[in-house]
Design an enzyme around this catalytic site. Structure first.
Site, PDB file in Angstrom:
ATOM      1  CE  LYS A  32      11.177  -3.275  -5.371  1.00  0.00           C
ATOM      2  NZ  LYS A  32      11.841  -4.247  -6.227  1.00  0.00           N
ATOM      3  CD  GLU A  56      16.129 -13.428  -7.798  1.00  0.00           C
ATOM      4  OE1 GLU A  56      15.747 -12.307  -8.176  1.00  0.00           O
ATOM      5  OE2 GLU A  56      15.663 -14.006  -6.791  1.00  0.00           O
ATOM      6  CG  HIS A  68      17.904 -37.642  -5.763  1.00  0.00           C
ATOM      7  ND1 HIS A  68      18.178 -38.926  -5.353  1.00  0.00           N
ATOM      8  CD2 HIS A  68      19.115 -37.080  -6.058  1.00  0.00           C
ATOM      9  CE1 HIS A  68      19.481 -39.141  -5.369  1.00  0.00           C
ATOM     10  NE2 HIS A  68      20.080 -38.032  -5.801  1.00  0.00           N
ATOM     11  NE  ARG A 101       4.622   1.513   0.001  1.00  0.00           N
ATOM     12  CZ  ARG A 101       5.604   1.200   0.849  1.00  0.00           C
ATOM     13  NH1 ARG A 101       6.854   1.384   0.484  1.00  0.00           N
ATOM     14  NH2 ARG A 101       5.338   0.722   2.039  1.00  0.00           N
ATOM     15  CD  GLU A 113       9.289 -12.002  -8.168  1.00  0.00           C
ATOM     16  OE1 GLU A 113       9.212 -11.540  -7.019  1.00  0.00           O
ATOM     17  OE2 GLU A 113      10.233 -11.740  -8.925  1.00  0.00           O
ATOM     18  CG  ASN A 163       1.044  -0.007   4.369  1.00  0.00           C
ATOM     19  OD1 ASN A 163       0.601  -1.135   4.220  1.00  0.00           O
ATOM     20  ND2 ASN A 163       2.324   0.283   4.193  1.00  0.00           N
ATOM     21  N   GLY A 164      -1.144  -1.459   6.634  1.00  0.00           N
ATOM     22  CA  GLY A 164      -0.900  -2.317   7.783  1.00  0.00           C
ATOM     23  C   GLY A 164      -2.094  -3.200   8.059  1.00  0.00           C
ATOM     24  CE  LYS A 215      12.874 -11.191  -9.976  1.00  0.00           C
ATOM     25  NZ  LYS A 215      13.513 -11.542  -8.746  1.00  0.00           N
ATOM     26  CD1 TRP A 233      -0.590  -6.305  -3.158  1.00  0.00           C
ATOM     27  CD2 TRP A 233      -0.862  -6.822  -0.990  1.00  0.00           C
ATOM     28  NE1 TRP A 233      -0.339  -7.647  -3.011  1.00  0.00           N
ATOM     29  CE2 TRP A 233      -0.498  -7.995  -1.688  1.00  0.00           C
ATOM     30  CE3 TRP A 233      -1.078  -6.899   0.384  1.00  0.00           C
ATOM     31  CZ2 TRP A 233      -0.344  -9.221  -1.064  1.00  0.00           C
ATOM     32  CZ3 TRP A 233      -0.940  -8.118   1.018  1.00  0.00           C
ATOM     33  CH2 TRP A 233      -0.573  -9.266   0.295  1.00  0.00           C
ATOM     34  CB  CYS A 262      -0.958   0.065   1.175  1.00  0.00           C
ATOM     35  SG  CYS A 262      -2.114  -1.315   1.274  1.00  0.00           S
TER      36      CYS A 262
END
Length: 619
Positions: free
Chosen positions: A614, A492, A515, A27, A499, A101-102, A496, A75, A2
């Protein structure tokens, strides 16, 4: 998560708030809204969807006036994305507006109490409960309040004393049209200090176009802000430490420029950001690294016999690279923990354990909680952080800044390579305090010095990587394989891709494929294998053959000059020759570009991938 922005001054607030929200949209982009005050009239617009699809057209149809206001880009936590759940939210009177925000953890109990008092709620959010609670206290303060402090400030303070959870918030009231009240606990909030105008925001990108003078609020701080002044108190003591800082980047650094996406811009910034991470930290004469902010002596660091790294997401992958580097150079045992799990476990940490937290934003809730838990136990905590003045940067005992500049793309790129660069230097520094030879240290430093130009060479392959992406953009599953220090690079690369393109992708140690995961290999599932020359090269080729035998397409990353892989792999990507311990800095570049181009070809919103934001400032 947010984004919050507030403005009080002489300029029309709505256009300024809208511009600030655009800078904060990374955000959260489920919905957005703005509330302004003109004289004693509160006016509000909010709409589901991204700003340019929802809020901006709404403001064009029904403009807002006034030179004071607050805005929010969301968000979703409590309640799905919708017009009703968008912020700002108002109290029962409709004269107080709140952006938040929270997470208010006791919102259900508070909501029930307010329902019993005949309050009516229009949304499913915890924030609307907070707005109503502030309104209740505001009404009660019509008499008997402290005349030296604003009524709104006192109402917010009383409401927050009833709240359990985290918040960064801004509040305005039609009855006090000259001020904004801000508060924080666990979610970042800063004040931007101008001439005849002041701002509040979740981070510096929203205010840097207007001022570079900022105050980073601490937990439990309560700020009363007018056009010409501000006052900060604390919920706990009524006194607060206030320090004015300067933002270290300009407004242009947060702009996209000629690039179609922030992510691509930030990928192409990596030669410069790696140079920034190295600048002033290389000591060739002593074959070591130099750091100015560790706040630990050489004797303190020699006494360390174990390091625990705590991080989340991409920073966790960087931590895994750091584990290999520190163990190889300094022969210190290292464990890498998910910060979200570390705080709830009871891991045995002896008195000689150093905790290292890694974060781009410096505000990640789980990483901050891990830092605080480690400090509570009496362990020294160092932070690798990109944002000067962030909470983690301020609360750590010492640390190293990345100097990567603002990272706007939700999928981290330049922060990862900056983190790995700094971790390489830190591992070398620890190694030279112990048993690492000068010749080996010098070899690593020489390799690091070459990395920025080698990254530029890799970026020149952008068109070829776009063509490669076009051949595989329709695939539904990808696998990424690496060994030792390149396993985290595989993780990573997979992250990417999933995402930003929503393609299922997994990273594995190459030898682990047989395995179990090899059961998933088909001609439709490309496998990216990191196979640089050096230790375990031949073993990695054997793993490649196992994948090839299942007819899966093989995309191999190897060192320049390798001719053997051309006959074995479906596609070959060449990386300049480098030390095996600096290969991750180069090997990740083609994977970032591959993910980017696949996402673009699939029509995905690269900078604003679904369900992601983010900076994760909530649990």
């Amino acid at each position: 998560m947010c984004g919050i922005v507030g403005y009080v001054g002489k300029q029309p607030a709505a256009p300024l708030l809208l511009a600030g929200l655009r800078r904060l949209e990374y955000r959260g982009y489920d919905s957005a809204g703005i509330a302004t005050l003109e004289h004693d009239r509160l006016d509000l617009r909010k709409r589901q969807g991204k700003i340019d699809e929802g809020l901006h057209p709404l403001l064009t149809q029904a403009p807002l006036t006034g030179s004071l206001g607050i805005g929010h880009t969301r968000w979703a936590t409590h309640g799905p994305p919708s017009d009703a759940n968008a912020h700002p939210h108002t109290d029962a009177s409709g004269r107080i507006a709140v952006v938040h925000n929270g997470v208010i953890e006791n919102h259900d109990r508070l909501r029930q109490r307010l329902l019993e008092a005949r309050h009516r709620f229009l949304s499913a959010t915890d924030t609307e409960v907070l707005a109503h609670l502030i309104g209740v206290h505001y009404a009660q303060l019509a008499t008997g309040r402290d005349p030296a402090r604003s009524r709104l400030t006192q109402a917010v303070e009383r409401a927050l004393r009833e709240v359990i959870g985290t918040y960064g918030l801004a509040v305005i009231s039609a009855d006090e049209p000259g001020l904004i009240v801000g508060a924080r606990r666990g979610s970042p909030l800063i004040l931007g200090l101008g001439q005849g105008e002041n701002l509040l925001a979740s981070d510096a990108t929203a205010v840097v176009a207007h001022t570079r003078q900022v105050v980073y609020l601490n937990d439990y701080d309560l700020a009363t802000v007018t056009a010409d002044n501000f006052q900060v108190t604390s919920l706990g003591t009524q006194t607060a430490r206030v320090q004015i800082s300067e933002i270290e980047f300009g407004a242009e650094a947060a702009e996209r420029g000629a690039f179609p996406h922030y992510m691509l811009k930030e990928i192409f910034e990596q030669p410069a950001t790696i140079e920034n991470a190295l600048r002033g930290r290389i000591d060739l004469e002593e074959a070591t690294a130099r750091f100015g902010g560790l706040n630990l002596s050489a004797a303190d660091l020699r006494a360390v016999d174990r390091i625990v790294i705590a991080a989340c997401g991409t920073s966790w992958h960087a931590g895994l690279v750091g584990e290999h580097l520190i163990e190889a150079f300094a022969h210190l045992p290292v464990e890498v923990e998910y910060a979200s799990e570390f705080r709830y476990r009871n891991p045995p940490l002896d008195k000689h354990t150093l905790v290292l937290v890694i974060t781009q934003s410096g505000e990640t809730a789980d990483t901050l909680a891990a830092l605080r838990e480690a400090k509570r136990r009496g362990h020294p905590v160092l932070a690798l952080c990109n944002v000067v003045g962030s909470t983690i940067a301020r609360e750590a005992d010492g640390g190293i800044y990345l100097h990567a500049g603002p990272e706007i793309g939700v999928a981290s790129t330049k922060a990862f390579t900056s983190q790995v660069t700094v971790l390489t230097l830190f591992a070398l520094f620890l190694g030279r305090l112990r048993t690492l030879s000068p010749s080996r240290g010098l070899a690593v430093l020489r390799a690091l010095e070459q990395v920025p130009d080698q990254v530029r060479q890799l970026l020149a392959q952008n068109d070829a990587l776009r063509d490669l992406a076009a051949r595989y953009a329709d695939r539904r599953d990808f696998y990424f394989l690496g060994r030792q220090i390149n396993f985290p690079v595989a993780l990573e690369g997979a992250l990417k891709l999933k995402e930003i393109s929503y393609v299922h992708a997994e990273g594995y140690p190459a030898a682990e494929m047989k395995h179990g995961p090899i059961a998933l290999m088909t001609p439709e599932s490309p496998c990216v294998i990191l196979a640089p020359h050096g230790f375990l090269y031949e073993k990695t080729l054997s793993n490649l053959e196992e994948v090839r035998a299942r007819q899966a397409p093989v995309i191999a990353l190897t060192t320049e000059g390798d001719t053997a892989l051309a006959a074995k792999a479906t596609e070959v990507l060449y990386v300049p020759r480098t030390d095996e311990f600096t290969f991750p800095l180069l090997g990740i570049l083609p994977l970032q570009l591959l993910a980017y181009h696949i996402a673009v070809l699939r029509g995905c919103d690269v900078d604003k991938p679904r369900n992601l934001a983010k900076s994760v400032t909530v649990e």
